[in-house]
Structures are given as structure tokens and as C-alpha cells.
Scaffold this active site. Structure first.
Site, PDB file in Angstrom:
ATOM      1  N   TYR A   1      -1.649   0.749  10.570  1.00  0.00           N
ATOM      2  CA  TYR A   1      -1.622   0.246   9.194  1.00  0.00           C
ATOM      3  C   TYR A   1      -0.302   0.608   8.533  1.00  0.00           C
ATOM      4  O   TYR A   1       0.289  -0.204   7.814  1.00  0.00           O
ATOM      5  CB  TYR A   1      -2.805   0.821   8.427  1.00  0.00           C
ATOM      6  CG  TYR A   1      -3.022   0.220   7.053  1.00  0.00           C
ATOM      7  CD1 TYR A   1      -3.099  -1.156   6.876  1.00  0.00           C
ATOM      8  CD2 TYR A   1      -3.191   1.029   5.934  1.00  0.00           C
ATOM      9  CE1 TYR A   1      -3.317  -1.707   5.620  1.00  0.00           C
ATOM     10  CE2 TYR A   1      -3.416   0.495   4.680  1.00  0.00           C
ATOM     11  CZ  TYR A   1      -3.469  -0.878   4.526  1.00  0.00           C
ATOM     12  OH  TYR A   1      -3.689  -1.415   3.282  1.00  0.00           O
TER      13      TYR A   1
ATOM     14  N   SER B   1       0.859  -1.181   0.000  1.00  0.00           N
ATOM     15  CA  SER B   1       0.000   0.000   0.000  1.00  0.00           C
ATOM     16  C   SER B   1       0.890   1.224   0.000  1.00  0.00           C
ATOM     17  O   SER B   1       2.033   1.181   0.478  1.00  0.00           O
ATOM     18  CB  SER B   1      -0.892   0.014   1.250  1.00  0.00           C
ATOM     19  OG  SER B   1      -1.558   1.253   1.396  1.00  0.00           O
TER      20      SER B   1
END
Length: 259
Positions: free
Chosen positions: A157, A144
């Protein structure tokens, strides 16, 4: 015109194991590969969704939790018995919570680390001997842009995806002598049915993530990039592909149309 229109590699006898296949980018990747002749093992926890996907695409459904050692061993045994695979595509992952560190939820952080980092490690470790023996093995990790640049409320995250990003780079260095190709695809804002909902736990909050963004990426967009990367001739390694919607110039720079 899709990226696939620019490629003509043979995919006969190409076999991929795709994790996170019950929804979102994983599901779209199974569809994309199967549509061009790949044999695909579709791996996720939800057997019902995998069964429907397999019936539609011809993929082989295999319910498994990649964080569970016994499940990973069973998957490896099944793929081995079926003739093996040359490509491992690690899509499984996700985010939970958007708290700042001062309010961090330990369970959320633990879940993100287990799924994004340890799960990727366990399945990659299990399949590396097969990929080495193939002679032209490929590992693709979906990370990501959260693993490339931190932002407020994203620390858990960020930490998990930074770790997965680093692991991918290390794997490339470690396996180059075995001719194992290692690819990283790092998407920005992707509008899928579950990612923001799972992270925030509320439909209204999830909808606000995409509010006013004219054209966020779709799961199919990212799957098209994944398919392109793993379908290129093996000597071509796209080390890292960052893919964002045009409206998102950086994690913190997102253009939203005003209603």
C-alpha cells in the site's frame, strides 16, 4: 461548525466527476458536493449502490471500472455529452493485505497498483483535455499518509500511495501552464465500512484497527475537506492537505484508550 461554513464561493454550474463513489469517502464526497449545488457524476463499479445514491442526492450514477480503458472512454463520452466537467476527484483506491515483504502476495500488490496508480492515471489522462479547455480545471487526488511514511506490513500500500503522491506532484508541475489546479488530500486513520475489511478480509481483524481510538476520522470528515479544497476560488491551490484524527500523531503513533 463545518469547513463549509467558512466558505462562500459560488458553485453554480460547477460539475465534478467523483470516482470510488459507491462507498466510504467517495460516497460521502458525492453527498457533500451535491448538497451545496454541484452537479456530480458518481463513478464506481457497483451499479446498485450508485443508483440508490443518485436517487437520494441527484447525482448522475455511472457504473465504470477506472482500470478498464473502454469504461473510462465511455465515461468521458457521457460527461462530454452532458456539457463537461471542471473538476475530477480521484477517490477510488484501496489496500489489500498487511504482509511484510518477505511474505508479499503478488496479486495483492498488482491490484493495489492497478487501482491506486494506473486507474488514477487513466482517468486523469482521459479528462485532462476537458479540464484544460475549461480554463479553470481542478484535479484532486485522494492519497494517504501511507504515501508519505512507510510502516511494517504496509509496503504494498505504501508503494502504491507513494506512487500516486509522486504522480500528483508531477501533474501539478506539468499542468500549471494550463491553469489546472492539482490538489492532494492525504488522510490518516479513517473509520469507513469497507476499507479495513477489504484489506484484512476479516471483520474481527478490521475492528481491531479502530479498537480503543476514541474519535477516528469519518468519511464525512474527509469529504468536508475535499469539498472545501475544490470549492475555493480557483486561484487558491491547497497543494497538499494531511488530515488525521488528533489521536494519531503519525502513522506509528496512535493513542488507544485501554478498556
Amino acid at each position: 461548525m463545518t469547513l463549509a461554513a467558512h466558505q462562500t464561493p459560488a458553485v453554480q454550474n460547477k460539475t465534478a466527476v467523483v470516482t470510488g463513489a459507491s462507498t466510504g469517502i467517495g460516497e460521502a464526497t458525492v453527498r457533500a458536493l451535491a448538497s451545496t449545488g454541484w452537479k456530480v457524476f458518481a463513478v464506481a463499479r457497483r451499479a446498485d449502490r450508485l443508483g440508490a445514491l443518485g436517487a437520494e442526492t441527484g447525482a448522475v450514477p455511472f457504473p465504470a471500472d477506472i482500470t478498464v480503458d473502454d469504461d473510462v472512454a465511455a465515461l468521458l463520452a457521457a460527461v462530454t455529452e452532458a456539457g463537461g466537467a471542471d473538476t475530477l476527484i480521484n477517490i477510488a483506491g484501496g489496500a489489500r493485505g498487511a504482509d511484510i515483504i518477505a511474505n508479499a502476495d503478488t496479486e495483492d500488490w498488482d491490484w493495489m497498483y492497478q487501482v491506486n496508480v494506473l486507474g488514477t492515471m487513466k482517468i486523469t489522462r482521459a479528462f485532462l483535455p476537458m479540464l484544460r479547455d475549461n480554463g479553470e480545471g481542478t484535479v484532486l487526488n485522494l492519497t494517504s499518509t501511507a504515501g508519505l511514511s512507510a510502516y511494517e506490513g504496509g509496503a504494498g500500500y505504501n508503494a502504491a500511495k507513494f506512487a500516486q503522491h509522486a504522480m500528483t506532484n508531477a501533474l501539478r508541475l506539468e499542468e500549471v501552464g494550463n491553469n489546472v489546479r492539482v490538489i492532494e488530500v492525504a488522510p490518516g486513520l479513517v473509520h469507513t465500512e469497507e476499507f479495513a475489511l477489504n484489506r484484512l478480509g476479516d471483520k474481527d481483524a478490521a475492528a481491531k484497527v479502530y479498537e480503543g481510538v476514541e474519535k477516528p476520522l469519518t468519511a464525512a470528515d474527509v469529504a468536508d475537506v475535499v469539498k472545501y479544497a475544490v470549492s475555493l476560488p480557483h486561484h487558491i491551490n491547497l497543494d497538499q492537505i494531511v488530515v488525521r484524527p488528533v489521536a494519531q500523531a503519525a502513522n506509528h503513533k496512535l493513542i488507544r484508550n485501554q478498556a
